[in-house]
Design an enzyme around this catalytic site. Structure first.
Site, PDB file in Angstrom:
ATOM      1  N   GLY A  98       0.840  -1.194   0.000  1.00 16.61           N
ATOM      2  CA  GLY A  98       0.000   0.000   0.000  1.00 16.61           C
ATOM      3  C   GLY A  98       0.863   1.226   0.000  1.00 16.61           C
ATOM      4  N   VAL A 169      -2.803 -11.960  11.102  1.00 13.42           N
ATOM      5  CA  VAL A 169      -4.226 -12.274  11.086  1.00 13.42           C
ATOM      6  C   VAL A 169      -4.501 -13.199   9.905  1.00 13.42           C
ATOM      7  CG1 VAL A 169      -6.563 -11.353  10.975  1.00 13.42           C
ATOM      8  CG2 VAL A 169      -4.753 -10.020  12.078  1.00 13.42           C
ATOM      9  N   ASP A 214      -8.881   6.690   7.838  1.00 15.39           N
ATOM     10  CA  ASP A 214      -8.738   5.938   6.576  1.00 15.39           C
ATOM     11  C   ASP A 214      -9.504   4.625   6.675  1.00 15.39           C
ATOM     12  OD1 ASP A 214      -7.900   5.638   3.968  1.00 15.39           O
ATOM     13  OD2 ASP A 214      -6.011   4.672   4.498  1.00 15.39           O
ATOM     14  N   ASP A 232      -4.010  -0.511  10.132  1.00 18.72           N
ATOM     15  CA  ASP A 232      -3.444   0.677   9.496  1.00 18.72           C
ATOM     16  C   ASP A 232      -3.925   1.979  10.105  1.00 18.72           C
ATOM     17  OD1 ASP A 232      -2.055   2.350   7.932  1.00 18.72           O
ATOM     18  OD2 ASP A 232      -2.803   1.622   6.016  1.00 18.72           O
TER      19      ASP A 232
END
Length: 897
Positions: A98, A169, A214, A232
């Site tokens: 990202g 995860v 976000d 994030d």
């Protein structure tokens, strides 16, 4: 579009902005050199920059351009060289990428566990803003401790590589979950379940002063068991933490509140104020949440645009279309979340979560009759998925309810059938609600009996005891429910007594019983809720869990019990019920072991408890409750007279401060700080902290004990006795509660009641040394020295090794005329490495050595001795009360005569 092309657009855009508006067209004609597509893209950006109210501004476009430019980095040719090993982490496979870096699966070779490692690309390490935001993500996320928020393990730097270590995860992103669903639409029940978990995560973040900014499906992971993890926090803003002056003035800061026109986030999920570069607060997350909820249910975004500029313009201008077949309740939730004016939006995520929960409950009411099997019902809060029974049946029932509520089931009905349904269904629901509220007797009191350890291994007794104590603590937080405290229920450990007998003895209406079986790393937990009035089973369930998931299992069970007791909880109370204490199973195990030894009450046991609490905070330095318990243990040792009290109190103070720093809403942390404030002789702050602890958790028995002690020490005896009785009410068989009440009687000079209470305490436990010591105090206060000597000697025989008990014995001997024996004790105590000078004052006075008593009091004042807390109320100090020197000492300690 290639990254190079976007960089060219960005460069031309900035170059054009540097020119006067009238000169920009001429500049573009020359700079684009006949490339009409390039010129059109730059001109489009310039056009939106000139719109009224600055609909979009430079930084937003910069971020959008960077995100798009970085998108191709997943290709082999674009990736930077990634090392095979970073620190103690062995990189195994790429997971994603990202704008803030690349994520890899890695092996933690120290702990032999899988983790996720986010790497900031080398080309960004020269950009201070990237590095700062990367570090900010770690700070923001590590400040949060919640089951639905990713756990940060470590942040570091090796050579030129900055890295962030998080839990790994196993599952899929919400985007992947949606893409795999038919028409990219999730079932209503699944969407609401996931939405509730995301909202709970945001509630925890907002409570900590953190805005995510976000929120989008790519930043939400869904584990295989259905648990959500929000990722994030790289764009997070600490709303209540001011940046340092040099950072606040920097044009590179990403804090939109410090620089008008600075926009961060993903365009599709931006709030209108975020897109405009205005000051943002927690309500911007609510708008992003609304976009995501709409997308989960409808399969596409509520706002559309072929380009980033068009998309943001739509967010600012267009109203989203209604979800065609959603119920009015769902429509209202989405519409309110997506209001363009933030003052018309939900004002807090708790409000939004409450409405989502109400809708979920509506589905349940519509779906199930009161006599439906327990396994068909949804849990109160989706905290963990522990071996659910008849999952297919549950899904079918709840999905049927979703169809009814959303209006989908009505689609094929015509004429009288539709009319019949409209008339009959509400009546059916109302009958169900009436039956649920009147057909069952309400339960307002409960006792959780010690869970039985079926493992056949005494070394894991702490697990069964810990499960019991955790359930008691969780349920005690709930309003309108009286929960018996630990000491009263643990008297039934190992005893075979029927629910009716126990309920009658403890004065409660319901009994919770349970068993734990440990096999390897797997736990089988059986729980039963029984009406103690007629011994009918109200609910029973069996759970299968790993030991690592014990915290989640406890939250699930507490939620189920709350549901069966028909408690109506606010979203905040629901959140508190399932709020995890730590994300580290090892730290939680150490805490349970520490409590196991602390509850034994011996000096050596307390030492072991401290060792385990220290291991707990080493395993999880962010474990606020473990720090609070560690502080309490050191505080208790400071009164034993066996150690330098200043050393113990210094450690207790540090641990209390750490606990409160980690969790300002932890009642135990405020209790720990109240104890420290008492040793500071800061009476006002002591009361403030203890009141705050009781405000946060009215059921915290230790806090009520301490409050009654504070009231006694400040001369408020009637209030102290009343508070001690209140503390004893939920725990009438507690040795601590009864000892506390006896002490309040003693300091109020109600000696006969103190004797009666001490004798009752002895009847509860013949081997409890504190009961004998308290009886000795009361006898001595009445001048019954022979009886006092016998009581003190019995306390010593039962194991009281403190110097205090020797002082009391010496005082009673002196009162009985055995002064030589008293002087022998005094010489032994004076020869000790440490004996409290404040405590020795009592023995000096008993031997008629008044001047030595005052000298000891002055030494105590210089050493800030704990014993000076008792100046106003100690019976042993009564001979000094009219002396001006004593009155002056009380003034210096902050106590009025």
């Amino acid at each position: 579009m290639k990254p190079e092309h976007w960089k060219q657009i960005e460069a031309l855009y900035h170059a054009a902005l540097e020119r006067e508006p009238d000169a920009r067209a001429t500049f573009l004609d020359a700079a684009c050199a006949g490339d009409e597509e390039l010129r059109r893209e730059v001109a489009s950006l310039l056009h939106y920059d000139s719109l009224p109210d600055r609909l979009i501004d430079v930084p937003a476009l910069e971020i959008a351009a960077r995100e798009l430019a970085l998108a191709p980095l997943s290709g082999a040719t674009a990736q930077s060289a990634i090392p095979a090993r970073i620190s103690s982490y062995q990189l195994l496979a790429p997971l994603g990428h990202g704008g803030m870096g690349e994520v890899h699966l890695a092996l933690d070779t120290r702990l032999n566990r899988k983790v996720a490692i986010k790497l900031l690309p080398a080309e960004f390490t020269t950009q201070p803003e990237r590095v700062r935001r990367f570090a900010q993500e770690a700070r923001a996320a590590s400040a949060l401790n919640h089951p639905n928020i990713i756990t940060i393990h470590e942040i570091g730097k090796t050579d030129s590589t900055h890295y962030l270590i998080t839990e790994y995860v196993e599952g899929e992103t919400l985007r992947q979950r949606m893409n795999n669903a038919p028409e990219k639409r999730l079932r209503l029940t699944e969407a609401l379940d996931l939405a509730a978990q995301i909202a709970a995560a945001l509630a925890a973040a907002h409570e900590a002063g953190i805005v995510h900014r976000d929120i989008k499906p790519e930043n939400v992971m869904v584990r295989r068991d259905g648990i959500v993890k929000v990722l994030d926090f790289g764009l997070a803003k600490l709303t209540e933490t001011q940046a340092p002056p040099e950072e606040a003035q920097s044009p590179l800061t990403d804090d939109a509140s410090t620089e008008t026109g600075l926009v961060l986030g993903t365009p599709r999920y931006m709030s209108p104020e975020q897109a405009r570069g205005e000051r943002v607060d927690a309500r911007t997350d609510l708008f992003s949440f609304g976009v995501m909820l709409y997308e989960m249910i409808e399969g596409h975004s509520p706002f559309a645009g072929a380009t980033t500029s068009e998309l943001i313009a739509a967010i600012l201008r267009d109203e989203p279309a209604q979800v065609p077949e959603a119920s009015p309740e769902l429509q209202r939730i989405i519409q309110r979340a997506l209001q363009k004016e933030r003052t018309e939006r939900y004002q807090t995520i708790d409000e939004l979560l409450a409405d989502v929960k109400k809708l979920q409950k509506r589905l349940i009411v519509d779906a199930e009759r009161d006599d439906s099997p327990a396994e068909h019902r949804l849990p109160l809060t989706p905290a963990v998925n522990l071996a659910p029974k008849a999952a297919g049946a549950k899904a079918a029932v709840v999905e049927r309810a979703a169809q009814i509520s959303s209006g989908l089931w009505l689609t094929g009905l015509r004429g009288w059938r539709l009319a019949w349904l409209i008339l009959i269904l509400p009546a059916f629901v109302l009958f169900g609600l009436w039956y649920r509220t009147t057909g069952k007797r309400s339960i307002e009191s409960v006792a959780v009996l010690p869970f039985i350890n079926d493992s056949g291994n005494a070394d894991v007794e702490y697990l069964s005891d810990g499960m019991t104590e955790s359930l008691i603590n969780n349920l005690a937080r709930l309003p309108n429910l009286r929960v018996m405290a630990r000491n009263s229920v643990f008297r039934y450990k190992g005893r075979s007594a029927g629910p009716h007998e126990v309920a009658r003895a403890l004065g409660v209406e319901a009994i919770v019983t349970g068993r734990i079986l440990l096999r390897g790393d797997n736990l089988i937990i059986s729980v039963e809720l029984v009406d103690g009035r007629d011994e009918t089973q109200l609910w029973g369930e069996q759970y299968s869990s790993r030991t690592a998931d014990l915290l989640a299992a406890q939250a699930q069970i507490a939620g189920e019990i709350a549901t069966q007791l028909q408690l109506t909880l606010t979203p905040a109370e629901q959140q508190q019920l399932v709020k995890p204490e730590t994300s580290s199973p090892q730290a939680y195990e150490y805490l349970l072991r520490g409590r196991h030894f602390q509850d034994k009450g011996g000096t050596e046991d307390w030492k072991k408890a401290i060792e385990y609490y220290q291991q707990a905070v080493t395993a999880d330095p962010g474990y606020a409750l473990a720090w609070a318990e560690l502080s309490g243990s050191y505080f208790s040792l400071s009164y034993k007279g066996l150690y330098d009290q200043n050393e113990c109190l210094a450690k207790a103070r540090w641990a209390a401060d750490r606990a409160l720093e980690l969790d300002e809403r932890l009642a135990e942390a405020h209790l720990a700080l109240a104890r420290i404030r008492l040793t500071d002789w800061n009476w006002k702050a002591t009361e403030q902290e203890i009141r705050r602890a009781l405000e946060l958790n009215p059921g915290l028995g230790r806090a009520r004990f301490f409050y009654s002690a504070y009231l006694s020490l400040t001369g408020q005896h009637e209030q102290a006795i009343a508070e001690a009785r209140r503390a004893r009410a939920p725990d009438p068989l507690s040795l601590t509660a009864n000892h506390n009440l006896a002490y309040r009687y003693l300091l109020a000079r109600r000696n006969d009641q103190a004797i009666e209470a001490s004798q009752a305490l002895i009847e509860l436990d013949q081997n409890y040394p504190n009961a004998r010591a308290m009886l000795g105090h009361a006898y001595e206060a009445k001048g019954m020295y022979a009886e006092a000597i016998a009581a003190y000697q019995e306390a010593i025989r039962l194991g009281d090794q403190s110097t205090d008990i020797q002082i009391y014995l010496g005082s009673a001997l002196a009162g009985a005329g055995e002064r030589e024996k008293a002087r022998t004790i005094l010489k032994q105590l004076e020869a000790n490495k440490y004996t409290s000078p404040g405590a020795l004052t009592a023995l000096y006075l008993a031997l008629d050595e008044r001047e030595r008593a005052f000298a000891a009091l002055e030494r105590a004042y210089a050493a800030h001795d704990n014993q000076l807390q008792f100046l106003r109320v100690s019976p042993q100090l009564d001979p000094l009360r009219n002396d001006p020197r004593f009155i002056d000492l009380m003034r210096r300690v902050g106590l009025s005569p």
